[in-house]
Every structure is written in C-alpha cells, then in structure tokens.
Scaffold this motif. Sequence first.
Motif, mmCIF file in Angstrom:
data_model
loop_
_atom_site.group_PDB
_atom_site.id
_atom_site.type_symbol
_atom_site.label_atom_id
_atom_site.label_comp_id
_atom_site.label_asym_id
_atom_site.label_seq_id
_atom_site.Cartn_x
_atom_site.Cartn_y
_atom_site.Cartn_z
ATOM 1 N N PHE A 68 28.289 48.220 -0.751
ATOM 2 C CA PHE A 68 27.645 48.460 0.530
ATOM 3 C C PHE A 68 28.632 48.185 1.656
ATOM 4 N N HIS A 69 28.526 49.030 2.695
ATOM 5 C CA HIS A 69 29.495 48.982 3.786
ATOM 6 C C HIS A 69 28.765 49.026 5.119
ATOM 7 N N ALA A 70 29.269 48.255 6.069
ATOM 8 C CA ALA A 70 28.701 48.247 7.410
ATOM 9 C C ALA A 70 28.959 49.584 8.091
ATOM 10 N N ALA A 71 27.961 50.062 8.810
ATOM 11 C CA ALA A 71 28.097 51.344 9.489
ATOM 12 C C ALA A 71 27.295 51.344 10.779
ATOM 13 N N ASP A 72 27.937 51.782 11.836
ATOM 14 C CA ASP A 72 27.248 52.072 13.091
ATOM 15 C C ASP A 72 27.233 53.587 13.203
ATOM 16 N N LEU A 73 26.134 54.200 12.814
ATOM 17 C CA LEU A 73 26.056 55.658 12.761
ATOM 18 C C LEU A 73 26.143 56.310 14.131
ATOM 19 N N ASP A 74 25.991 55.530 15.197
ATOM 20 C CA ASP A 74 26.144 56.067 16.548
ATOM 21 C C ASP A 74 27.578 55.961 17.070
ATOM 22 N N ASP A 75 28.446 55.310 16.329
ATOM 23 C CA ASP A 75 29.847 55.169 16.734
ATOM 24 C C ASP A 75 30.585 56.469 16.412
ATOM 25 N N PRO A 76 31.108 57.161 17.409
ATOM 26 C CA PRO A 76 31.784 58.434 17.150
ATOM 27 C C PRO A 76 33.046 58.292 16.300
ATOM 28 N N GLU A 77 33.557 57.088 16.144
ATOM 29 C CA GLU A 77 34.744 56.858 15.317
ATOM 30 C C GLU A 77 34.385 56.562 13.853
ATOM 31 N N TRP A 78 33.108 56.290 13.576
ATOM 32 C CA TRP A 78 32.714 55.927 12.216
ATOM 33 C C TRP A 78 32.700 57.149 11.307
ATOM 34 N N ALA A 79 33.181 56.955 10.094
ATOM 35 C CA ALA A 79 33.083 57.979 9.050
ATOM 36 C C ALA A 79 33.071 57.270 7.700
ATOM 37 N N PRO A 80 32.286 57.774 6.762
ATOM 38 C CA PRO A 80 32.292 57.181 5.422
ATOM 39 C C PRO A 80 33.517 57.643 4.650
ATOM 40 N N ASP A 81 33.819 56.954 3.567
ATOM 41 C CA ASP A 81 34.856 57.432 2.659
ATOM 42 C C ASP A 81 34.389 58.751 2.042
ATOM 43 N N PRO A 82 35.304 59.632 1.667
ATOM 44 C CA PRO A 82 34.907 60.904 1.052
ATOM 45 C C PRO A 82 34.112 60.685 -0.235
ATOM 46 N N ALA A 83 33.169 61.599 -0.476
ATOM 47 C CA ALA A 83 32.320 61.530 -1.662
ATOM 48 C C ALA A 83 32.053 62.936 -2.182
ATOM 49 N N ASP A 84 31.633 63.008 -3.430
ATOM 50 C CA ASP A 84 31.231 64.301 -3.996
ATOM 51 C C ASP A 84 29.865 64.722 -3.455
ATOM 52 N N VAL A 85 28.950 63.753 -3.375
ATOM 53 C CA VAL A 85 27.579 64.008 -2.920
ATOM 54 C C VAL A 85 27.238 62.971 -1.854
ATOM 55 N N THR A 86 26.582 63.434 -0.792
ATOM 56 C CA THR A 86 26.087 62.523 0.238
ATOM 57 C C THR A 86 24.581 62.706 0.364
ATOM 58 N N VAL A 87 23.887 61.584 0.419
ATOM 59 C CA VAL A 87 22.448 61.545 0.621
ATOM 60 C C VAL A 87 22.214 60.959 2.008
ATOM 61 N N CYS A 88 21.339 61.602 2.769
ATOM 62 C CA CYS A 88 21.020 61.128 4.118
ATOM 63 C C CYS A 88 19.535 61.406 4.368
ATOM 64 N N PHE A 89 18.707 60.397 4.092
ATOM 65 C CA PHE A 89 17.269 60.562 4.186
ATOM 66 C C PHE A 89 16.711 59.898 5.436
ATOM 67 N N GLU A 90 15.907 60.677 6.176
ATOM 68 C CA GLU A 90 15.149 60.153 7.307
ATOM 69 C C GLU A 90 16.044 59.360 8.256
ATOM 70 N N THR A 91 17.161 59.978 8.640
ATOM 71 C CA THR A 91 18.159 59.299 9.468
ATOM 72 C C THR A 91 18.501 60.058 10.737
ATOM 73 N N LEU A 92 18.661 61.370 10.654
ATOM 74 C CA LEU A 92 19.132 62.143 11.809
ATOM 75 C C LEU A 92 18.236 61.983 13.029
ATOM 76 N N GLU A 93 16.953 61.763 12.814
ATOM 77 C CA GLU A 93 16.037 61.602 13.939
ATOM 78 C C GLU A 93 16.242 60.272 14.670
ATOM 79 N N HIS A 94 16.999 59.355 14.055
ATOM 80 C CA HIS A 94 17.213 58.021 14.626
ATOM 81 C C HIS A 94 18.503 57.881 15.427
#
Length: 169
Positions: A68-94
């Motif tokens: 698990f990794h800390a993330a500020d999804l509103d930070d324009p500099e934040w990006a996750p490490d590359p992955a084959d599959v990304t799951v993003c549930f019930e998040t974009l509206e936030h």
Amino acid sequence: MERIPADSWHEHTGHIARYQYAAAHVRPGETVNDIACGTGYGATFLLRGPYRGYDRPGIPDPQFPGSFHAADLDDPEWAPDPADVTVCFETLEHVKGPARLARTIADTTRRAIVVSVPVVPTRHLNAHHLHDFTAADIPPLFPGFTVADEWPQPEELSHVWLLERSGDA
C-alpha cells in the motif's frame, strides 16, 4: 458512507461484485494498481501477481495482502507505478480533476482499466461527490483505451467499464 470498514467489507455486495468482475479480467502474474483502494480488501480478489493499493495514509488496513502506498489523487504530480491492470472504483466523482486522474491512470496502465462511477446525479445526495457523470462521459477520459465490456449496477447507482488498450481488445 464513503469508506467501507475493514471488518464489514464482506457485507457490501455491490462493491464485492465490482472486485469479482475486475478479478476475472486479471491474468496470472499481472501487476494490479487499485486506485483509492480504501481499506485494501480488494487485494483479496486481485492478487494474481503484484498488487499495489493507493489511498490516503492510514486508510489501508495492514491485515490485507499486497503493498500500500500513500496517494494524494488531487496532486497533479502524483502518479502510480506502471501496472498491467488498474482498478479505479467510485473515485472519479471525488477528485478535483477527474480528467487529469483518468489520463494519469491511462498513462501508467499497460493493458486494462476497470473503472466505475455513479451515472445518476449524486452531488446533491453526497457532499463528497464533486462531479456527476453519465455513462457516455467516462470512456473518453481514458486516452488510448476502448470499451471492451461494460455493465450497469443500478442498485449501486453506478456503471462499470472494462477498458482495454486500443489494439488489445
């Protein structure tokens, strides 16, 4: 409720259904990013290879497998490490910039994205929701990906998409 408690995740059948759907599309050995993973119970479904959950510090529960990794999804500099599959549930509206986050996810995902959002107006019902979306709004937010499958979750007021990198579908 915006966070599912670690001790009652198994009671939230709509959320479980999304993770089961995503797990059916993860191949053995693939790396999975779970954006806004909450307590991290999704790892119990998605752990086919390396699993990385991203959320605010202190939210993921160490009882779940994966990293698990800390993330500020509103930070324009934040990006996750590359992955084959990304799951993003019930998040974009936030998040403040859903299009920016979607592009970041697309830029760091090699094969597939499984995403869900409410597709009926919810901003007036939930103070944590900053945006309302329709089903047509979401796929274009992920450049380089096309819809491979989708299904409505009306009992959750949501819709789920499986997006695959263009040319891989």
